[in-house]
Write a protein that holds these residues in place. Sequence first.
Motif, mmCIF file in Angstrom:
data_model
loop_
_atom_site.group_PDB
_atom_site.id
_atom_site.type_symbol
_atom_site.label_atom_id
_atom_site.label_comp_id
_atom_site.label_asym_id
_atom_site.label_seq_id
_atom_site.Cartn_x
_atom_site.Cartn_y
_atom_site.Cartn_z
ATOM 1 N N ALA A 21 -8.462 33.592 25.685
ATOM 2 C CA ALA A 21 -8.647 32.754 26.866
ATOM 3 C C ALA A 21 -8.647 33.595 28.135
ATOM 4 C CB ALA A 21 -7.543 31.701 26.932
ATOM 5 N N SER A 22 -7.884 34.671 28.159
ATOM 6 C CA SER A 22 -7.848 35.501 29.363
ATOM 7 C C SER A 22 -9.158 36.269 29.547
ATOM 8 C CB SER A 22 -6.671 36.478 29.292
ATOM 9 O OG SER A 22 -6.882 37.423 28.263
ATOM 10 N N ARG A 23 -9.913 36.457 28.472
ATOM 11 C CA ARG A 23 -11.212 37.138 28.579
ATOM 12 C C ARG A 23 -12.347 36.144 28.866
ATOM 13 N NH1 ARG A 23 -10.331 40.672 23.336
ATOM 14 N NH2 ARG A 23 -10.847 38.635 22.492
ATOM 15 N N GLY A 24 -12.014 34.877 28.964
ATOM 16 C CA GLY A 24 -13.030 33.886 29.293
ATOM 17 C C GLY A 24 -13.710 33.268 28.092
ATOM 18 N N GLU A 25 -13.189 33.450 26.893
ATOM 19 C CA GLU A 25 -13.796 32.884 25.685
ATOM 20 C C GLU A 25 -13.138 31.549 25.340
ATOM 21 O OE1 GLU A 25 -13.314 35.872 22.719
ATOM 22 O OE2 GLU A 25 -14.598 37.310 23.750
ATOM 23 N N ILE A 26 -13.237 30.622 26.271
ATOM 24 C CA ILE A 26 -12.560 29.332 26.118
ATOM 25 C C ILE A 26 -13.127 28.549 24.936
ATOM 26 C CG2 ILE A 26 -12.049 27.128 27.245
ATOM 27 C CD1 ILE A 26 -10.570 29.485 28.441
ATOM 28 N N SER A 27 -14.426 28.594 24.721
ATOM 29 C CA SER A 27 -15.016 27.827 23.621
ATOM 30 C C SER A 27 -14.518 28.351 22.274
ATOM 31 C CB SER A 27 -16.538 27.880 23.675
ATOM 32 O OG SER A 27 -16.991 29.209 23.494
ATOM 33 N N LYS A 28 -14.381 29.671 22.147
ATOM 34 C CA LYS A 28 -13.869 30.233 20.903
ATOM 35 C C LYS A 28 -12.397 29.853 20.706
ATOM 36 C CE LYS A 28 -16.974 34.153 20.466
ATOM 37 N NZ LYS A 28 -17.099 35.618 20.392
ATOM 38 N N VAL A 29 -11.654 29.826 21.813
ATOM 39 C CA VAL A 29 -10.242 29.444 21.728
ATOM 40 C C VAL A 29 -10.118 27.995 21.282
ATOM 41 C CG1 VAL A 29 -8.141 29.049 23.074
ATOM 42 C CG2 VAL A 29 -9.448 31.146 23.398
ATOM 43 N N LEU A 30 -10.929 27.122 21.852
ATOM 44 C CA LEU A 30 -10.875 25.705 21.463
ATOM 45 C C LEU A 30 -11.286 25.513 20.012
ATOM 46 C CD1 LEU A 30 -12.274 23.974 24.667
ATOM 47 C CD2 LEU A 30 -9.926 24.051 23.853
ATOM 48 N N THR A 31 -12.319 26.240 19.577
ATOM 49 C CA THR A 31 -12.750 26.143 18.180
ATOM 50 C C THR A 31 -11.660 26.642 17.248
ATOM 51 O OG1 THR A 31 -15.036 26.501 18.852
ATOM 52 C CG2 THR A 31 -14.516 26.837 16.532
ATOM 53 N N SER A 32 -11.078 27.784 17.568
ATOM 54 C CA SER A 32 -10.008 28.333 16.736
ATOM 55 C C SER A 32 -8.785 27.424 16.727
ATOM 56 C CB SER A 32 -9.610 29.717 17.237
ATOM 57 O OG SER A 32 -10.690 30.599 17.149
ATOM 58 N N SER A 33 -8.468 26.849 17.874
ATOM 59 C CA SER A 33 -7.335 25.930 17.949
ATOM 60 C C SER A 33 -7.573 24.699 17.089
ATOM 61 C CB SER A 33 -7.085 25.501 19.389
ATOM 62 O OG SER A 33 -6.761 26.609 20.183
ATOM 63 N N ALA A 34 -8.786 24.172 17.139
ATOM 64 C CA ALA A 34 -9.109 23.002 16.324
ATOM 65 C C ALA A 34 -9.010 23.345 14.836
ATOM 66 C CB ALA A 34 -10.507 22.494 16.660
ATOM 67 N N ILE A 35 -9.507 24.518 14.461
ATOM 68 C CA ILE A 35 -9.417 24.931 13.056
ATOM 69 C C ILE A 35 -7.957 25.091 12.639
ATOM 70 C CG2 ILE A 35 -9.898 26.855 11.479
ATOM 71 C CD1 ILE A 35 -12.562 27.206 13.005
ATOM 72 N N ALA A 36 -7.137 25.676 13.516
ATOM 73 C CA ALA A 36 -5.713 25.844 13.203
ATOM 74 C C ALA A 36 -5.017 24.493 13.052
ATOM 75 C CB ALA A 36 -5.033 26.671 14.284
ATOM 76 N N ILE A 37 -5.349 23.539 13.908
ATOM 77 C CA ILE A 37 -4.739 22.207 13.827
ATOM 78 C C ILE A 37 -5.162 21.505 12.548
ATOM 79 C CG2 ILE A 37 -4.738 19.915 14.898
ATOM 80 C CD1 ILE A 37 -4.770 21.399 17.609
#
Length: 105
Positions: free
Chosen positions: A64-80
Motif C-alpha cells: 500500500a505504501s508503494r501505491g499498489e492499492i488494488s493488489k492490496v485489496l485483492t490480496s486482502s480479499a483472498i486472505a479473508i
Amino acid sequence: MIAFELMETASSSVTQALHTLASAAPLAEPAPKGIDTNSVVTFFASKIAPILLAVLGVIFIGRASRGEISKVLTSSAIAIVGLAFIAGAATLFFVGDYLIDLIFE
C-alpha cells in the motif's frame, strides 16, 4: 525350633517388604494411541496463525505504501476468503464430531 521361627519371621518380613514395594511402584503409563489433535490445533491457532497474519499485514502495508492499492485489496480479499474456508473447515470438524457421537452412542 529356633531356626524354624527365624525362618518364619524372615519370610513374613520379606513378604511384607515385597508387598510394600509392589504397591509403591508406579505403574507404566499406557502407550499413546494416536495424535492429540486438540493440542495441535490449539498450538497452531495460538502460536502460528498470529505470526502468519502479522506477516501478511506487513506485506499489505508495504504494497500500500508503494501505491499498489488494488493488489492490496485483492490480496486482502483472498486472505479473508481463505480464513473463511479455514473457519468453515473447523466448524465442519466439530459438526462431524457431534454427528459421530450422535450416531454411534
